[in-house]
Write a protein that holds these residues in place. Structure first.
Motif, mmCIF file in Angstrom:
data_model
loop_
_atom_site.group_PDB
_atom_site.id
_atom_site.type_symbol
_atom_site.label_atom_id
_atom_site.label_comp_id
_atom_site.label_asym_id
_atom_site.label_seq_id
_atom_site.Cartn_x
_atom_site.Cartn_y
_atom_site.Cartn_z
ATOM 1 N N ASN A 1 7.346 12.039 -7.509
ATOM 2 C CA ASN A 1 7.148 10.612 -7.800
ATOM 3 C C ASN A 1 8.461 9.827 -7.809
ATOM 4 O OD1 ASN A 1 5.274 8.501 -8.245
ATOM 5 N ND2 ASN A 1 5.869 8.405 -10.394
ATOM 6 N N MET B 1 6.249 0.320 -13.059
ATOM 7 C CA MET B 1 7.431 1.068 -13.496
ATOM 8 C C MET B 1 7.919 0.504 -14.840
ATOM 9 S SD MET B 1 9.528 3.450 -12.559
ATOM 10 C CE MET B 1 9.314 3.592 -10.785
ATOM 11 N N ARG C 1 -5.209 9.768 -5.247
ATOM 12 C CA ARG C 1 -4.159 10.123 -6.198
ATOM 13 C C ARG C 1 -3.953 11.635 -6.152
ATOM 14 N NH1 ARG C 1 -2.835 5.694 -5.669
ATOM 15 N NH2 ARG C 1 -1.030 7.010 -5.561
ATOM 16 N N GLN D 1 9.894 8.156 -5.354
ATOM 17 C CA GLN D 1 9.749 6.870 -4.644
ATOM 18 C C GLN D 1 11.091 6.349 -4.126
ATOM 19 O OE1 GLN D 1 7.111 4.272 -7.262
ATOM 20 N NE2 GLN D 1 7.419 6.058 -8.578
ATOM 21 N N LEU E 1 -2.466 4.312 -11.907
ATOM 22 C CA LEU E 1 -1.105 3.853 -11.616
ATOM 23 C C LEU E 1 -0.668 2.859 -12.687
ATOM 24 C CD1 LEU E 1 -1.212 3.289 -7.743
ATOM 25 C CD2 LEU E 1 -0.552 5.323 -9.028
ATOM 26 N N ARG F 1 3.798 1.814 -1.014
ATOM 27 C CA ARG F 1 4.550 2.100 -2.254
ATOM 28 C C ARG F 1 3.659 2.758 -3.308
ATOM 29 N NH1 ARG F 1 3.537 -1.000 -6.765
ATOM 30 N NH2 ARG F 1 2.179 -2.760 -6.324
ATOM 31 N N GLN F 2 2.351 2.686 -3.139
ATOM 32 C CA GLN F 2 1.443 3.228 -4.144
ATOM 33 C C GLN F 2 0.891 4.599 -3.759
ATOM 34 O OE1 GLN F 2 -0.842 -0.081 -6.339
ATOM 35 N NE2 GLN F 2 -0.423 -0.996 -4.354
ATOM 36 N N LEU G 1 0.835 -1.217 0.000
ATOM 37 C CA LEU G 1 0.000 0.000 0.000
ATOM 38 C C LEU G 1 0.862 1.255 0.000
ATOM 39 C CD1 LEU G 1 -3.017 0.015 2.438
ATOM 40 C CD2 LEU G 1 -2.975 0.129 -0.062
ATOM 41 N N TYR H 1 5.575 10.903 -14.448
ATOM 42 C CA TYR H 1 4.170 10.671 -14.810
ATOM 43 C C TYR H 1 3.928 11.265 -16.189
ATOM 44 C CZ TYR H 1 4.493 15.077 -12.197
ATOM 45 O OH TYR H 1 4.890 16.295 -11.720
ATOM 46 N N VAL I 1 0.767 7.321 -13.687
ATOM 47 C CA VAL I 1 1.832 7.450 -12.681
ATOM 48 C C VAL I 1 2.517 6.096 -12.497
ATOM 49 C CG1 VAL I 1 2.391 8.118 -10.312
ATOM 50 C CG2 VAL I 1 0.462 9.209 -11.494
ATOM 51 N N PRO I 2 3.782 5.988 -12.916
ATOM 52 C CA PRO I 2 4.492 4.713 -12.717
ATOM 53 C C PRO I 2 4.920 4.541 -11.263
ATOM 54 C CG PRO I 2 5.903 6.290 -13.867
ATOM 55 C CD PRO I 2 4.594 6.967 -13.657
ATOM 56 N N LYS I 3 4.718 3.350 -10.735
ATOM 57 C CA LYS I 3 5.135 3.067 -9.357
ATOM 58 C C LYS I 3 6.056 1.849 -9.331
ATOM 59 C CE LYS I 3 2.879 6.249 -6.940
ATOM 60 N NZ LYS I 3 3.649 7.332 -6.279
ATOM 61 N N ALA J 1 1.310 8.817 -2.837
ATOM 62 C CA ALA J 1 1.981 9.977 -3.419
ATOM 63 C C ALA J 1 3.430 10.023 -2.932
ATOM 64 C CB ALA J 1 1.258 11.258 -3.014
ATOM 65 N N LEU K 1 -5.746 3.486 -2.578
ATOM 66 C CA LEU K 1 -5.496 3.363 -4.020
ATOM 67 C C LEU K 1 -6.269 4.419 -4.814
ATOM 68 C CD1 LEU K 1 -5.272 -0.512 -4.421
ATOM 69 C CD2 LEU K 1 -3.430 1.174 -4.173
#
Lengths: 192, 192
Positions: free
Chosen positions: A41, B160, B10, A43, B157, A34-35, A32, B168, B178-180, A37, B7
């Motif tokens: 971005n 990556m 955003r 991370q 999302l 990691r997803q 959770l 993004y 938005v890549p995670k 804001a 989730l």
């Protein structure tokens, strides 16, 4: 309701240590976090988890608990965390982690409350020793250690006392009291 | 369920600007944020709110939006925030605010989602000008400005990409992607 979840989410420092945390539960919390804001971005946060009793026993002595309780060495045996979430900052990605870390720890604490768990974000950590135990590479910096488990203490919020003393305290029944500034104090302006 | 709320939360940068936010809604968010965990329980965060169209129009030009969109000057008229939550750090209380700020912004963003609102935490702010407009005393430092409103964009999302590019992007239908980083990338160790 979300408000209720936030209000029930308190820093917990005493746990039912014998009640294991399923490893998948902590993995779910990280999944959770990691997803959420993240600044630009980027991370930059990384995580190490422990639900192993052996590893837990090595992590625990490296933490200082409840800075305002000078005479309390932290939770006794049997009341220690059943697991840990260790937050790391990847210096290859960023040099600034704190806002992302705040977003992550709050998300994890809220998810924990929903799962019947609780935790405390510990910032006073013997970082060099812990980094060695975890064999962390140079570029991963320890930010916080979250002690997690099934809560074995009651925590209540209090209005801030007139003298503005922010120290939390325990009453004779071992209930943990946390003074919070009122809305009138923190809301310094409103254009409505 | 909390996972679903996280989730759905955003960063939102385009809003139905004409849809007002009730001032009590933003006050409610601050009231929640003030009751969250705080480093050493110091609670150094202060807040200024705006749901006034006049004040909103003065705040908006002081913000830079979506650093990765070099050719986008931020939301157009009609798509700008209907309100703002300005986070301040009280330097009389602490010199370190970022983790507390992360906890607060995530709490406010989650509460906003539950209320059908959304927001974006803006760190690129003309702070001196804004401090003058708000007549802030010296000891209150502007940390972040959250633009809030009823979302007028879709944000999804993405995993990556192989090249690790965290930027993004918007597709032809103006959906914001938005890549995670995956769980396998951020979870660097687990003792289970």
């Amino acid at each position: 309701m979300f408000r209720d979840l936030v209000l029930r989410t308190r820093s917990i420092r005493r746990f039912h240590e014998a009640t294991d945390i399923p490893p998948t539960t902590l993995r779910g919390f990280v999944d959770l976090a990691r997803q959420c804001a993240s600044t630009r971005n980027a991370q930059p946060l990384k995580y190490v988890l422990s639900t192993s009793r052996d590893m837990n026993a090595r992590i625990f002595p490296l933490l200082s608990w409840a800075g305002y309780f000078k005479e309390w060495g932290g939770p006794e045996e049997g009341e220690r965390p059943a697991g840990y979430v260790i937050l790391l900052g990847d210096t290859r990605i960023s040099q600034s982690f704190e806002t992302d870390a705040g977003i992550a720890v709050q998300t994890i604490l809220l998810a924990a409350t929903e799962s019947g768990l609780g935790g405390c974000v510990v910032g006073s950590v013997k970082r060099e020793t812990l980094a060695a135990i975890l064999s962390l590479p140079e570029h991963l910096k320890i930010l916080y250690v979250m002690g997690m488990g099934t809560p074995k203490e009651k925590v209540v919020l209090e209005p801030m006392p007139p003298d503005g003393n922010v120290r939390y305290w325990r009453d004779a029944e071992q209930v943990h009291h946390v003074p919070k500034r009122g809305l009138g104090e923190v809301l310094v302006g409103a254009f409505e």
